[in-house]
Design a protein around this motif. Structure first.
Motif, PDB file in Angstrom:
ATOM      1  N   ARG A 130       0.796  -1.182  -0.007  1.00 59.17           N
ATOM      2  CA  ARG A 130      -0.058   0.045  -0.039  1.00 59.17           C
ATOM      3  C   ARG A 130       1.012   1.453  -0.115  1.00 59.17           C
ATOM      4  NH1 ARG A 130      -4.692  -1.716   4.371  1.00 59.17           N
ATOM      5  NH2 ARG A 130      -5.712  -3.087   3.084  1.00 59.17           N
ATOM      6  N   GLU A 131       2.028   1.268   0.681  1.00 65.16           N
ATOM      7  CA  GLU A 131       2.812   2.456   0.731  1.00 65.16           C
ATOM      8  C   GLU A 131       3.739   2.593  -0.613  1.00 65.16           C
ATOM      9  OE1 GLU A 131       5.586   1.770   3.767  1.00 65.16           O
ATOM     10  OE2 GLU A 131       4.269   2.195   5.309  1.00 65.16           O
ATOM     11  N   SER A 132       3.785   1.642  -1.023  1.00 58.85           N
ATOM     12  CA  SER A 132       4.449   1.678  -2.636  1.00 58.85           C
ATOM     13  C   SER A 132       3.289   2.134  -3.665  1.00 58.85           C
ATOM     14  CB  SER A 132       5.114   0.438  -3.006  1.00 58.85           C
ATOM     15  OG  SER A 132       4.423  -0.223  -3.931  1.00 58.85           O
ATOM     16  N   GLU A 133       2.061   1.868  -3.373  1.00 62.14           N
ATOM     17  CA  GLU A 133       1.050   2.166  -4.285  1.00 62.14           C
ATOM     18  C   GLU A 133       0.796   3.494  -3.851  1.00 62.14           C
ATOM     19  OE1 GLU A 133      -2.233  -0.311  -3.782  1.00 62.14           O
ATOM     20  OE2 GLU A 133      -1.373  -2.060  -5.061  1.00 62.14           O
ATOM     21  N   GLU A 137       1.248   6.658  -6.830  1.00 63.19           N
ATOM     22  CA  GLU A 137       0.108   7.471  -7.081  1.00 63.19           C
ATOM     23  C   GLU A 137       0.547   8.977  -7.091  1.00 63.19           C
ATOM     24  OE1 GLU A 137      -3.192   6.316  -5.241  1.00 63.19           O
ATOM     25  OE2 GLU A 137      -3.613   4.320  -6.148  1.00 63.19           O
ATOM     26  N   PHE A 138       1.234   9.274  -6.095  1.00 68.78           N
ATOM     27  CA  PHE A 138       1.601  10.552  -5.966  1.00 68.78           C
ATOM     28  C   PHE A 138       2.714  11.016  -6.781  1.00 68.78           C
ATOM     29  CE2 PHE A 138       5.014  13.584  -3.686  1.00 68.78           C
ATOM     30  CZ  PHE A 138       3.882  14.585  -3.433  1.00 68.78           C
ATOM     31  N   ALA A 139       3.639  10.249  -7.148  1.00 71.30           N
ATOM     32  CA  ALA A 139       4.684  10.469  -8.206  1.00 71.30           C
ATOM     33  C   ALA A 139       3.809  10.821  -9.709  1.00 71.30           C
ATOM     34  CB  ALA A 139       5.645   9.176  -8.486  1.00 71.30           C
ATOM     35  N   ALA A 140       3.026   9.853  -9.837  1.00 70.80           N
ATOM     36  CA  ALA A 140       2.159   9.859 -11.141  1.00 70.80           C
ATOM     37  C   ALA A 140       1.252  11.302 -11.070  1.00 70.80           C
ATOM     38  CB  ALA A 140       1.274   8.884 -11.346  1.00 70.80           C
ATOM     39  N   ASP A 141       0.623  11.622  -9.881  1.00 69.12           N
ATOM     40  CA  ASP A 141       0.031  13.022  -9.844  1.00 69.12           C
ATOM     41  C   ASP A 141       1.085  14.365 -10.174  1.00 69.12           C
ATOM     42  OD1 ASP A 141      -2.192  11.614  -9.543  1.00 69.12           O
ATOM     43  OD2 ASP A 141      -2.312  11.771  -7.458  1.00 69.12           O
ATOM     44  N   THR A 142       2.234  13.975  -9.225  1.00 69.60           N
ATOM     45  CA  THR A 142       3.185  15.042  -9.615  1.00 69.60           C
ATOM     46  C   THR A 142       3.577  15.151 -11.075  1.00 69.60           C
ATOM     47  OG1 THR A 142       3.981  14.530  -7.414  1.00 69.60           O
ATOM     48  CG2 THR A 142       5.414  16.165  -8.839  1.00 69.60           C
TER      49      THR A 142
END
Length: 223
Positions: A130-133, A137-142
């Motif tokens: 979950r932490e890696s997902e 997701e945060f990196a993709a949004d950025t």
């Protein structure tokens, strides 16, 4: 509090059931495949050597995985299938061993459905996943925000040359508008004589822009 009790109960069940399975598999390993195969032969199992090998590996590996709490859902189903197969094909002759086999199979199925609890390797793996997902997701949004921002045209500031030219044009206009005092009409150029008209003396009268001569006085005659 309830969740903590559930985790504790799952831990106790895993250690107890997994420990019994591991102990049975270890006993088969110590007795050897031939002795274990002979027992399965007495119980009426076909291919006793294959049954001895399969049950020994399933109980050793499955018991260790249950104790650690790793892949409990799959491990519980495998151990339940092993117990059910032994019960149907080669049931133990000893009633105590038969009851133990039934209980172990039911407990394995229950652990496969309920889960290993939070005190397990499975829970740690889920947390890491979950932490890696969340990080991905945060990196993709950025990255998406950066791409969108790159497509936006930034506001261009006015050119300094154009601004200076506009200020230079506006400055004379403002000066001309401020000067409201009357000025004399400029004299026309091209006068042949170049002489200027004399300033009018006191008593002179200007008529149509010219000086009107004074009236002549008649001299009185004597005699």
């Amino acid at each position: 509090m309830k969740q903590a009790l559930r985790d504790l109960a799952a831990l106790v069940a895993r250690v107890g059931v997994g420990g019994i399975f591991f102990a049975n598999g270890w006993t088969k390993l110590e007795d050897g495949l031939k002795a274990t195969g002979a027992k399965f032969l007495e119980q009426g199992a076909p291919a006793p050597g294959a049954w001895a090998t399969f049950t020994m590996l399933a109980e050793l590996i499955g018991g260790a995985l249950l104790i650690a709490g790793l892949a409990v859902a799959i491990t519980g189903l495998v151990l339940f299938a092993e117990a059910l197969a032994v019960f149907l094909v080669a049931p133990p002759l000893n009633p105590i061993s038969l009851n133990e086999l039934i209980l172990l199979g039911a407990a394995s199925l229950l652990l496969a459905v309920v889960g290993a609890g939070r005190v397990s390797v499975d829970h740690m793996v889920v947390i890491r996943r979950r932490e890696s997902e969340a990080a991905s997701e945060f990196a993709a949004d950025t990255e998406a925000d950066r791409v969108i921002a790159s497509f936006r045209e930034p506001e261009k500031p006015p050119a300094p040359d154009a601004k200076a030219a506009s200020d230079a044009k506006a400055e004379p206009a403002s000066k001309a508008g401020d000067d409201t005092a009357p000025h004399p009409r400029p004299r026309a150029k091209g006068d042949a004589t170049g002489a200027e008209d004399p300033a009018p003396a006191p008593g002179d009268t200007l008529v149509a822009g010219r000086k009107k001569p004074q009236p002549r006085t008649r001299r009185s005659t004597s005699g």
